[in-house]
Design a protein around this motif. Structure first.
Motif, PDB file in Angstrom:
ATOM      1  N   VAL A 276     -50.703 -23.483 -84.926  1.00 26.36           N
ATOM      2  CA  VAL A 276     -51.973 -23.362 -85.643  1.00 26.36           C
ATOM      3  C   VAL A 276     -51.968 -24.335 -86.824  1.00 26.36           C
ATOM      4  CG1 VAL A 276     -53.434 -21.825 -87.001  1.00 26.36           C
ATOM      5  CG2 VAL A 276     -52.254 -20.961 -84.969  1.00 26.36           C
ATOM      6  N   ALA A 277     -53.060 -25.069 -86.989  1.00 23.83           N
ATOM      7  CA  ALA A 277     -53.163 -26.113 -88.024  1.00 23.83           C
ATOM      8  C   ALA A 277     -52.041 -27.138 -87.845  1.00 23.83           C
ATOM      9  CB  ALA A 277     -53.134 -25.508 -89.420  1.00 23.83           C
ATOM     10  N   ASN A 278     -51.922 -27.635 -86.627  1.00 21.75           N
ATOM     11  CA  ASN A 278     -50.805 -28.505 -86.259  1.00 21.75           C
ATOM     12  C   ASN A 278     -50.769 -29.812 -87.053  1.00 21.75           C
ATOM     13  OD1 ASN A 278     -48.538 -28.760 -84.240  1.00 21.75           O
ATOM     14  ND2 ASN A 278     -49.629 -30.656 -83.795  1.00 21.75           N
ATOM     15  N   SER A 279     -51.933 -30.408 -87.308  1.00 22.60           N
ATOM     16  CA  SER A 279     -51.956 -31.652 -88.079  1.00 22.60           C
ATOM     17  C   SER A 279     -51.413 -31.422 -89.484  1.00 22.60           C
ATOM     18  CB  SER A 279     -53.379 -32.214 -88.152  1.00 22.60           C
ATOM     19  OG  SER A 279     -53.791 -32.688 -86.891  1.00 22.60           O
ATOM     20  N   ILE A 280     -51.824 -30.320 -90.108  1.00 16.93           N
ATOM     21  CA  ILE A 280     -51.336 -30.016 -91.455  1.00 16.93           C
ATOM     22  C   ILE A 280     -49.835 -29.760 -91.423  1.00 16.93           C
ATOM     23  CG2 ILE A 280     -51.470 -28.338 -93.350  1.00 16.93           C
ATOM     24  CD1 ILE A 280     -54.444 -28.042 -92.696  1.00 16.93           C
ATOM     25  N   TYR A 281     -49.369 -29.107 -90.386  1.00 19.58           N
ATOM     26  CA  TYR A 281     -47.922 -28.877 -90.239  1.00 19.58           C
ATOM     27  C   TYR A 281     -47.154 -30.197 -90.245  1.00 19.58           C
ATOM     28  CZ  TYR A 281     -43.460 -27.959 -87.982  1.00 19.58           C
ATOM     29  OH  TYR A 281     -42.112 -27.926 -87.681  1.00 19.58           O
ATOM     30  N   ASN A 282     -47.758 -31.252 -89.691  1.00 24.47           N
ATOM     31  CA  ASN A 282     -47.082 -32.551 -89.607  1.00 24.47           C
ATOM     32  C   ASN A 282     -47.330 -33.453 -90.809  1.00 24.47           C
ATOM     33  OD1 ASN A 282     -45.653 -32.623 -86.971  1.00 24.47           O
ATOM     34  ND2 ASN A 282     -47.687 -32.178 -86.176  1.00 24.47           N
TER      35      ASN A 282
ATOM     36  N   ARG B 108     -49.460 -28.661 -98.780  1.00 25.62           N
ATOM     37  CA  ARG B 108     -49.302 -28.439 -97.344  1.00 25.62           C
ATOM     38  C   ARG B 108     -48.935 -26.994 -97.035  1.00 25.62           C
ATOM     39  NH1 ARG B 108     -44.536 -28.046 -94.768  1.00 25.62           N
ATOM     40  NH2 ARG B 108     -44.425 -28.447 -92.510  1.00 25.62           N
ATOM     41  N   GLN B 109     -47.936 -26.444 -97.729  1.00 26.78           N
ATOM     42  CA  GLN B 109     -47.496 -25.077 -97.433  1.00 26.78           C
ATOM     43  C   GLN B 109     -48.591 -24.062 -97.751  1.00 26.78           C
ATOM     44  OE1 GLN B 109     -43.695 -24.018 -99.032  1.00 26.78           O
ATOM     45  NE2 GLN B 109     -43.775 -21.915 -98.272  1.00 26.78           N
ATOM     46  N   ASP B 110     -49.324 -24.288 -98.855  1.00 26.04           N
ATOM     47  CA  ASP B 110     -50.439 -23.401 -99.188  1.00 26.04           C
ATOM     48  C   ASP B 110     -51.447 -23.359 -98.038  1.00 26.04           C
ATOM     49  OD1 ASP B 110     -49.538 -22.897-101.875  1.00 26.04           O
ATOM     50  OD2 ASP B 110     -50.299 -24.866-102.429  1.00 26.04           O
ATOM     51  N   ALA B 111     -51.777 -24.541 -97.515  1.00 26.15           N
ATOM     52  CA  ALA B 111     -52.775 -24.625 -96.452  1.00 26.15           C
ATOM     53  C   ALA B 111     -52.275 -23.964 -95.168  1.00 26.15           C
ATOM     54  CB  ALA B 111     -53.138 -26.084 -96.189  1.00 26.15           C
TER      55      ALA B 111
ATOM     56  N   VAL C  10     -38.774 -48.304 -87.574  1.00 22.03           N
ATOM     57  CA  VAL C  10     -40.197 -48.252 -87.900  1.00 22.03           C
ATOM     58  C   VAL C  10     -40.747 -46.862 -87.605  1.00 22.03           C
ATOM     59  CG1 VAL C  10     -42.465 -49.243 -87.465  1.00 22.03           C
ATOM     60  CG2 VAL C  10     -40.420 -50.693 -87.333  1.00 22.03           C
ATOM     61  N   SER C  11     -41.500 -46.325 -88.553  1.00 20.64           N
ATOM     62  CA  SER C  11     -42.153 -45.035 -88.342  1.00 20.64           C
ATOM     63  C   SER C  11     -43.582 -45.089 -88.854  1.00 20.64           C
ATOM     64  CB  SER C  11     -41.403 -43.919 -89.066  1.00 20.64           C
ATOM     65  OG  SER C  11     -42.092 -42.679 -88.921  1.00 20.64           O
ATOM     66  N   HIS C  12     -44.482 -44.423 -88.138  1.00 20.83           N
ATOM     67  CA  HIS C  12     -45.874 -44.296 -88.579  1.00 20.83           C
ATOM     68  C   HIS C  12     -46.116 -42.956 -89.255  1.00 20.83           C
ATOM     69  CE1 HIS C  12     -47.610 -47.940 -86.744  1.00 20.83           C
ATOM     70  NE2 HIS C  12     -46.646 -47.788 -85.851  1.00 20.83           N
ATOM     71  N   TYR C  13     -45.054 -42.192 -89.433  1.00 19.87           N
ATOM     72  CA  TYR C  13     -45.158 -40.890 -90.094  1.00 19.87           C
ATOM     73  C   TYR C  13     -44.125 -40.803 -91.207  1.00 19.87           C
ATOM     74  CZ  TYR C  13     -48.005 -39.515 -86.115  1.00 19.87           C
ATOM     75  OH  TYR C  13     -48.987 -39.450 -85.159  1.00 19.87           O
ATOM     76  N   TYR C  14     -44.521 -40.153 -92.282  1.00 14.94           N
ATOM     77  CA  TYR C  14     -43.619 -39.951 -93.417  1.00 14.94           C
ATOM     78  C   TYR C  14     -43.560 -38.460 -93.724  1.00 14.94           C
ATOM     79  CZ  TYR C  14     -42.149 -39.606 -98.282  1.00 14.94           C
ATOM     80  OH  TYR C  14     -41.516 -39.251 -99.440  1.00 14.94           O
ATOM     81  N   THR C  15     -42.346 -37.940 -93.862  1.00 11.04           N
ATOM     82  CA  THR C  15     -42.175 -36.513 -94.114  1.00 11.04           C
ATOM     83  C   THR C  15     -41.682 -36.236 -95.523  1.00 11.04           C
ATOM     84  OG1 THR C  15     -41.662 -36.150 -91.776  1.00 11.04           O
ATOM     85  CG2 THR C  15     -41.077 -34.401 -93.309  1.00 11.04           C
TER      86      THR C  15
END
Length: 327
Positions: A37-43, A73-76, A143-148
């Motif tokens: 649930v809310a997968n984009s926000i999870y990522n 992010r965690q709040d959402a 190379v990464s297109h995502y940053y965590t």
């Protein structure tokens, strides 16, 4: 055969808003989500803060309570996943929609089974498909297109491509953890869309030299230990780096939209839909949320697309009452 009034593709904030609106109007609905649930926000990056205040992220008038002026992010995740739980949303997670076909009703094939529905709402967002640079070396492991989070990049030479919120957040966080950051920015300045409380920070770090930035520059090639760019005066430079974060944005799943028959217009691939009802060129298929913007992913976000749920369900109810939807 179980027949739903509405099948919603995507279990993010807008998909949940559509589900809540459908339930309030006594429509039989189901949500299909390929992740959590809310997968984009999870990522999203772990420490990401929203631009909007909590009240502007609320759906269905359910209060979003947070101690911070701007939720993170965690709040959402707590808020949206909490709604799915407390409201007992009928949602199937980790189930991907593969194909949608229509005869009398829609037949929806997923990775697990077949569903039947009178109407489809596509609320799939755009965070899963990177906007590729299409340059040599983009597929290298560094190379990464995502940053965590910044910790993997401590004391490393990191090239950050872009000047949006994601690029600026990554550059600042990595710099604070001891990384040597260089930014490659196509435009002549930091994006005006960067969060107002962050923009002065990145500009000051560039001004003082903590972060090196090449404005008006273009990345040409990525090599195992370096990257080649063209500066704003046409000079070719090769810069050593250990990692490249290509924060070049993300795109909706145009292949999926094409496959189900939605018309895409112009170079921005803006999907065709009625701005009053959100119905596409296919009778019974609606769009909701950021997917409506095509490549212009900055046009729609949670704050201004929450209204799509009411627009869509209102139109479905009107059709049902006028017997345009087969029973």
């Amino acid at each position: 055969m179980e027949l739903f009034d509405v099948l919603i593709v995507g279990g993010g904030p807008i998909g949940l808003a559509c589900a809540l609106e459908a339930r309030k109007n006594n429509l039989k609905y189901i949500v299909i989500e390929k992740g959590t649930v809310a997968n984009s926000i999870y990522n999203y990056p772990l420490y990401m803060t929203f631009f909007s205040t909590a009240d502007r992220l609320e759906i269905d008038d359910i209060p979003f309570i947070t101690t911070s002026p701007k939720p993170g992010r965690q709040d959402a995740l707590e808020y949206y996943q909490g709604i799915a739980k407390s409201k007992e949303i009928n949602i199937k997670t980790y189930e991907k929609v593969i194909n949608i076909q229509k005869s009398i009703v829609f037949q929806v094939e997923t990775s697990k089974q077949i569903y039947f529905a009178k109407n489809i709402i596509v609320a799939t967002g755009f965070y899963d498909i990177p906007n590729l640079m299409d340059i040599p070396g983009e597929d290298l492991p560094k190379v990464s297109h995502y940053y965590t989070e910044p910790y993997p990049y401590s004391f490393q030479k990191v090239l950050v491509v872009g000047s949006s919120n994601s690029a600026v957040d990554a550059a600042l966080e990595i710099c604070r953890k001891g990384g040597k950051v260089t930014m490659v920015i196509r435009s002549s300045q930091i994006s005006q869309s960067v969060k107002y409380w962050v923009k002065p920070d990145i500009e000051n770090r560039i001004k003082e030299g903590s972060i090196q930035a090449y404005f008006g520059a273009e990345l040409l090639e990525i090599k195992p230990n370096s990257a080649v760019l063209k500066t704003n005066v046409g000079e070719i430079k090769e810069i050593e780096n250990d990692f490249v974060l290509a924060m070049t944005g993300y795109l909706p799943d145009f292949d999926f939209l094409n496959a189900i028959g939605i018309d895409l217009k112009n170079n921005c691939q803006n999907p065709h839909y009625d701005t009053d009802t959100m119905e596409t060129n296919i009778n019974g298929i609606y769009l909701a949320g950021v997917v409506c913007g095509g490549r212009d992913t900055h046009l729609w976000f949670i704050e201004n697309s929450r209204i799509h749920a009411k627009q869509i369900i209102s139109n479905i109810i009107q059709k049902k009452e006028s017997e345009k939807i087969p029973e």
